[in-house]
Design a protein around this motif. Structure first.
Motif, mmCIF file in Angstrom:
data_model
loop_
_atom_site.group_PDB
_atom_site.id
_atom_site.type_symbol
_atom_site.label_atom_id
_atom_site.label_comp_id
_atom_site.label_asym_id
_atom_site.label_seq_id
_atom_site.Cartn_x
_atom_site.Cartn_y
_atom_site.Cartn_z
ATOM 1 N N ILE A 107 5.597 -73.430 39.101
ATOM 2 C CA ILE A 107 5.494 -73.083 37.778
ATOM 3 C C ILE A 107 4.610 -71.684 38.010
ATOM 4 O O ILE A 107 5.002 -70.455 37.539
ATOM 5 C CB ILE A 107 5.124 -73.791 36.807
ATOM 6 N N LEU A 108 3.452 -71.882 38.440
ATOM 7 C CA LEU A 108 2.388 -70.959 38.511
ATOM 8 C C LEU A 108 3.103 -69.790 39.605
ATOM 9 O O LEU A 108 2.668 -68.559 39.203
ATOM 10 C CB LEU A 108 1.201 -71.571 39.316
ATOM 11 N N SER A 109 3.611 -70.075 40.410
ATOM 12 C CA SER A 109 4.210 -68.982 41.572
ATOM 13 C C SER A 109 5.358 -68.074 40.840
ATOM 14 O O SER A 109 5.176 -66.836 40.928
ATOM 15 C CB SER A 109 4.840 -69.434 42.945
ATOM 16 N N ILE A 110 6.109 -68.845 39.959
ATOM 17 C CA ILE A 110 7.132 -67.771 39.225
ATOM 18 C C ILE A 110 6.398 -67.264 38.239
ATOM 19 O O ILE A 110 6.863 -65.818 38.115
ATOM 20 C CB ILE A 110 8.059 -68.974 38.473
ATOM 21 N N LEU A 111 5.347 -67.578 37.477
ATOM 22 C CA LEU A 111 4.581 -66.757 36.427
ATOM 23 C C LEU A 111 4.014 -65.495 37.149
ATOM 24 O O LEU A 111 3.818 -64.399 36.707
ATOM 25 C CB LEU A 111 3.765 -67.554 35.613
ATOM 26 N N MET A 112 3.461 -65.779 38.518
ATOM 27 C CA MET A 112 2.699 -64.668 39.069
ATOM 28 C C MET A 112 3.703 -63.652 39.644
ATOM 29 O O MET A 112 3.476 -62.558 39.589
ATOM 30 C CB MET A 112 2.164 -65.282 40.291
ATOM 31 N N LEU A 134 4.785 -61.577 36.915
ATOM 32 C CA LEU A 134 3.631 -60.679 36.483
ATOM 33 C C LEU A 134 3.587 -59.275 37.429
ATOM 34 O O LEU A 134 3.629 -58.464 36.872
ATOM 35 C CB LEU A 134 2.221 -61.553 36.686
ATOM 36 N N VAL A 135 3.621 -59.674 38.769
ATOM 37 C CA VAL A 135 3.592 -58.610 39.742
ATOM 38 C C VAL A 135 4.812 -57.869 39.902
ATOM 39 O O VAL A 135 4.972 -56.868 40.706
ATOM 40 C CB VAL A 135 3.265 -59.107 41.193
ATOM 41 N N ASN A 136 5.828 -58.375 39.302
ATOM 42 C CA ASN A 136 7.119 -57.597 39.241
ATOM 43 C C ASN A 136 7.112 -56.515 38.433
ATOM 44 O O ASN A 136 8.084 -55.543 38.316
ATOM 45 C CB ASN A 136 8.295 -58.590 39.021
ATOM 46 N N ASN A 137 6.266 -56.352 37.477
ATOM 47 C CA ASN A 137 6.157 -55.313 36.552
ATOM 48 C C ASN A 137 5.636 -54.102 37.123
ATOM 49 O O ASN A 137 4.852 -54.302 38.022
ATOM 50 C CB ASN A 137 5.383 -55.849 35.166
ATOM 51 N N LYS A 138 5.640 -52.951 36.352
ATOM 52 C CA LYS A 138 5.050 -51.780 37.053
ATOM 53 C C LYS A 138 3.654 -51.614 36.326
ATOM 54 O O LYS A 138 3.526 -51.055 35.344
ATOM 55 C CB LYS A 138 5.989 -50.407 36.515
ATOM 56 N N ILE A 173 8.429 -65.045 47.665
ATOM 57 C CA ILE A 173 9.782 -65.475 47.731
ATOM 58 C C ILE A 173 10.488 -65.466 46.206
ATOM 59 O O ILE A 173 11.551 -64.941 46.170
ATOM 60 C CB ILE A 173 9.792 -67.172 48.205
ATOM 61 N N TYR A 174 9.798 -65.708 45.269
ATOM 62 C CA TYR A 174 10.428 -65.553 43.997
ATOM 63 C C TYR A 174 10.422 -64.072 43.706
ATOM 64 O O TYR A 174 11.097 -63.668 42.793
ATOM 65 C CB TYR A 174 9.284 -66.276 42.909
ATOM 66 N N LEU A 175 9.188 -63.123 43.959
ATOM 67 C CA LEU A 175 9.337 -61.971 43.717
ATOM 68 C C LEU A 175 10.781 -61.146 44.491
ATOM 69 O O LEU A 175 11.131 -60.386 43.854
ATOM 70 C CB LEU A 175 7.980 -61.332 44.328
#
Length: 298
Positions: free
Chosen positions: A86-91, A94-98, A176-178
């Motif tokens: 869950i924390l990895s997905i949220l992170m 977050l970092v997928n945004n500009k 990986i999620y990114l």
């Protein structure tokens, strides 16, 4: 004709690149597995003769209270998996945004992954010490009145190791999620937002379903790593899982049985039983998380 020839050459080159990896897997993974399976049914000895004992090692495992405790701790360690994912997905979201300095944050989150687990465990062991930095801040903030000995407190020792595992793995699964997030077509997210979907509804109904193949992969890796956890426990609490076996896991106990007690057959039995448990958990996860992904909704 030329196209088919080019495709065959590309496929041949791809198989050629796979050969070194396959050789390493055969040598260091599959051969030890095949070679180790018969050991579970013997009283293997390096210096003495080896005898076939059949199911005696398995009977011993089922009546071994220390193995039962180690297995309990390893299964409790699986509780790390949902928190970590869950924390990895949220992170990753977050970092997928500009954002400003987003590249810095991506690198910063990934630094623990490339840090040696031994070095990280030693550092965290210092953090948890009675005079460590964690107690320093707890006392300064008046959260506690006296230092907590995290390394000796039986109810907190295993939790402390779990926190180290979460800290170490966040950046790995985040990457990986990114990659999964960046494979989702942007027009799907834009269409959802045009239709009035907020951030949470977009994540819940668009992002998560399309990320399910990545969730399955990361969860499988995380479950196997949690049940097989060794480095952080061994470095922080030793081969006995001090204090009072409160942090001992199956991998640590298997190591002790093999390399301290020199009972390699029984150690192989422990490894085989743990592998069966992991296989059962993996089958259940495949059964209930196979839906999702871009191709599933086409």
């Amino acid at each position: 004709m030329f196209s088919n020839k080019l495709m065959r050459r590309q496929a041949g080159f791809a198989y050629l690149l796979l050969i070194p990896g396959c050789v390493l897997l055969l040598t260091f993974t599959f051969y030890p597995i095949v070679r180790g399976l018969p050991l579970a049914f013997t009283d293997y000895s390096v210096i003495d003769s080896t005898h076939w004992v059949g199911w005696d090692n398995f009977k011993r495992a089922f009546s071994d209270s220390t193995f039962g405790l180690a297995l309990k701790h390893s299964l409790l360690y699986v509780l790390v998996v949902p928190v970590l994912q869950i924390l990895s997905i949220l992170m990753a979201v977050l970092v997928n945004n500009k954002l400003k300095f987003v590249h810095f944050f991506r690198v910063a989150y990934f630094v623990p992954v490339v840090t040696s687990m031994v070095a990280a465990a030693i550092a965290w062991k210092w953090v948890y010490e009675e005079q460590g930095i964690l107690n320093f801040f707890l006392l300064k903030l008046h959260i506690v009145r006296e230092p907590i000995v995290f390394m000796i407190e039986t109810k907190l020792a295993l939790l402390g190791v779990m926190i180290v595992t979460v800290w170490k793995g966040l950046g790995y699964y985040m990457m990986i999620y990114l990659a999964g997030l960046q494979s989702i077509p942007a027009e799907l997210v834009e269409s959802a937002r045009i239709d009035g979907a907020g951030w949470w509804r977009t994540v819940r109904h668009i992002t998560i379903p399309l990320l399910m193949p990545f969730v399955l992969l990361c969860s499988l890796i995380s479950v196997m790593g949690a049940i097989h956890v060794f480095d952080e426990v061994f470095v922080m609490h030793g081969e006995l899982g001090d204090p009072a076996y409160s942090t001992i896991t199956t991998s640590v106990y298997s190591y002790k049985v093999a390399f301290k007690d020199f009972e390699f057959g029984y150690s192989a039995t422990i490894g085989l039983l743990v592998s069966i448990i992991i296989m059962a958990i993996s089958i259940v996860m495949f059964r209930y998380t196979r839906r999702g992904g871009l191709t599933y909704y086409e």
